[in-house]
Design an enzyme around this catalytic site. Structure first.
Site, PDB file in Angstrom:
ATOM      1  N   ARG A 128       0.833  -1.210   0.000  1.00 49.58           N
ATOM      2  CA  ARG A 128       0.000   0.000   0.000  1.00 49.58           C
ATOM      3  C   ARG A 128       0.863   1.253   0.000  1.00 49.58           C
ATOM      4  NH1 ARG A 128      -0.954   4.763   2.646  1.00 49.58           N
ATOM      5  NH2 ARG A 128      -0.496   3.695   4.607  1.00 49.58           N
ATOM      6  N   ASP A 129       1.457   1.590   1.124  1.00 49.60           N
ATOM      7  CA  ASP A 129       2.231   2.825   1.217  1.00 49.60           C
ATOM      8  C   ASP A 129       3.475   2.777   0.341  1.00 49.60           C
ATOM      9  OD1 ASP A 129       2.694   5.375   2.048  1.00 49.60           O
ATOM     10  OD2 ASP A 129       3.396   4.865   4.047  1.00 49.60           O
ATOM     11  N   HIS A 160       4.594   4.457  12.664  1.00 47.34           N
ATOM     12  CA  HIS A 160       4.859   4.478  11.216  1.00 47.34           C
ATOM     13  C   HIS A 160       5.868   5.587  10.946  1.00 47.34           C
ATOM     14  CE1 HIS A 160       3.564   4.158   6.903  1.00 47.34           C
ATOM     15  NE2 HIS A 160       4.007   5.413   6.893  1.00 47.34           N
ATOM     16  N   CYS A 198       3.726   9.672   0.569  1.00 50.86           N
ATOM     17  CA  CYS A 198       2.330  10.127   0.504  1.00 50.86           C
ATOM     18  C   CYS A 198       2.146  11.038  -0.700  1.00 50.86           C
ATOM     19  CB  CYS A 198       1.959  10.870   1.784  1.00 50.86           C
ATOM     20  SG  CYS A 198       0.294  11.563   1.758  1.00 50.86           S
ATOM     21  N   HIS A 215       8.987   7.389   8.413  1.00 52.43           N
ATOM     22  CA  HIS A 215       9.681   7.577   7.141  1.00 52.43           C
ATOM     23  C   HIS A 215      11.117   7.990   7.451  1.00 52.43           C
ATOM     24  CE1 HIS A 215       6.208   7.777   4.131  1.00 52.43           C
ATOM     25  NE2 HIS A 215       5.665   7.450   5.295  1.00 52.43           N
ATOM     26  N   ASN A 223       9.556   5.151   3.243  1.00 51.73           N
ATOM     27  CA  ASN A 223       9.288   4.421   4.479  1.00 51.73           C
ATOM     28  C   ASN A 223      10.569   3.720   4.929  1.00 51.73           C
ATOM     29  OD1 ASN A 223       6.145   4.188   4.947  1.00 51.73           O
ATOM     30  ND2 ASN A 223       6.465   4.009   2.755  1.00 51.73           N
TER      31      ASN A 223
END
Length: 300
Positions: free
Chosen positions: A11-12, A206, A239, A208, A248
């Site tokens: 996903r990310d 989460h 994002c 980065h 990430n």
């Protein structure tokens, strides 16, 4: 519960890449991650395909992914949800978990979700009720918890506004997200302790590595007792609605750091390099942001 990794690469890791993979290719990526040991995966994003074309066909992805691993253990698939229509889709696709998103600042909230912080929090509380009634595990990610790309510094009180709004609905998990990679370990301690004083929900983080602090932040989160740490195979991610929100933290690099720190998350670097190499080739990248695929494990 011991510390574990939430694999967010499907996903990310893919949502901000120029190369758009088909649902079948994304499902294959998930299969390879499951073979490498991933058991909790953010598999799909139920957003409008015009907003994030990289995430189109979420239902097709969910229809193809394995629900159990070869060893018989269950795989928990997470669907990212930004609104009530997205929640309907995620539930219909039989996601095991839903991850709802609330943002700390007005400008980013409008850019990301097209609504004010208040309106998003109102919708999030409604969605929590719906998802919990369906027996689905619920997470609320507090995005831009460490800093906003548009408004700058984010205070502890701005984060706690979100926590206090959703805590009465008893989400299973609350995640603190450093969406643009500006936090440092002291910020991690400050926010984790503040949130823990407000709720008994499981905590997730989460990070980065935009400013090279992501791994230090993850180790601090683990030291503070955060149960779940997000990471992306190969270190891809970002994002689409936040300028310069790169990278990430990489799953294989994080696993190496945790293992060398005496924290076993049930994954091995050697197994994780394979899916990272595969997705690097699929995205047409010269090399992954992750370093373990280049340096190798130690001792070799």
């Amino acid at each position: 519960m011991s510390t574990h990794i939430v694999e967010v690469g499907p996903r990310d890791g893919l949502q901000n890449e120029a190369t758009v993979l088909s649902p079948g290719e994304r499902a294959e990526f998930v299969r390879r991650l499951v073979q490498a040991g991933a058991r909790r995966i953010e598999t799909a994003s139920f957003v409008h395909p015009k907003r994030v074309p990289q995430m189109a066909g979420a239902e097709e992805v969910m229809a193809e992914v394995p629900r159990t691993a070869a060893d018989g253990s269950a795989v928990s698939h997470i669907g990212l949800v930004l609104n009530e229509r997205g929640l309907e889709r995620a539930l219909a696709a039989e996601c095991d978990e839903v991850n709802l998103v609330a943002i700390t600042t007005e400008t980013f909230s409008q850019r990301n979700q097209g609504a004010s912080v208040t309106d998003v929090l109102d919708a999030t509380t409604r969605m929590l009720k719906t998802a919990k009634a369906e027996g689905v595990f619920t997470s609320v990610t507090i995005s831009a918890a460490f800093g906003c790309p548009f408004e700058g510094e984010v205070s502890t009180e701005q984060v706690m506004r979100v926590v206090r709004a959703v805590a009465p609905e008893e989400p299973d998990e609350i995640a603190l997200a450093d969406t643009i990679g500006v936090g440092v370990p002291v910020d991690v301690s400050r926010l984790v302790r503040a949130v823990r004083n407000e709720t008994d929900a499981q905590l997730r983080a989460h990070f980065h590595n935009t400013r090279n602090t992501g791994y230090a932040n993850a180790l601090m989160a683990a030291a503070e007792g955060v149960v779940a740490l997000d990471a992306s195979s190969g270190g891809f991610g970002g994002c689409p609605f936040a300028p310069a929100a790169t990278g990430n933290i990489a799953t294989e690099d994080l696993v190496y750091a945790l293992h060398r720190s005496g924290i076993d998350v049930g994954l091995t670097v050697e197994d994780l390099v394979g899916p990272a190499d595969w997705i690097t080739q699929k995205l047409g990248a010269e090399e992954a942001p992750a370093l373990l695929g280049r340096a190798g494990n130690f001792p070799g």
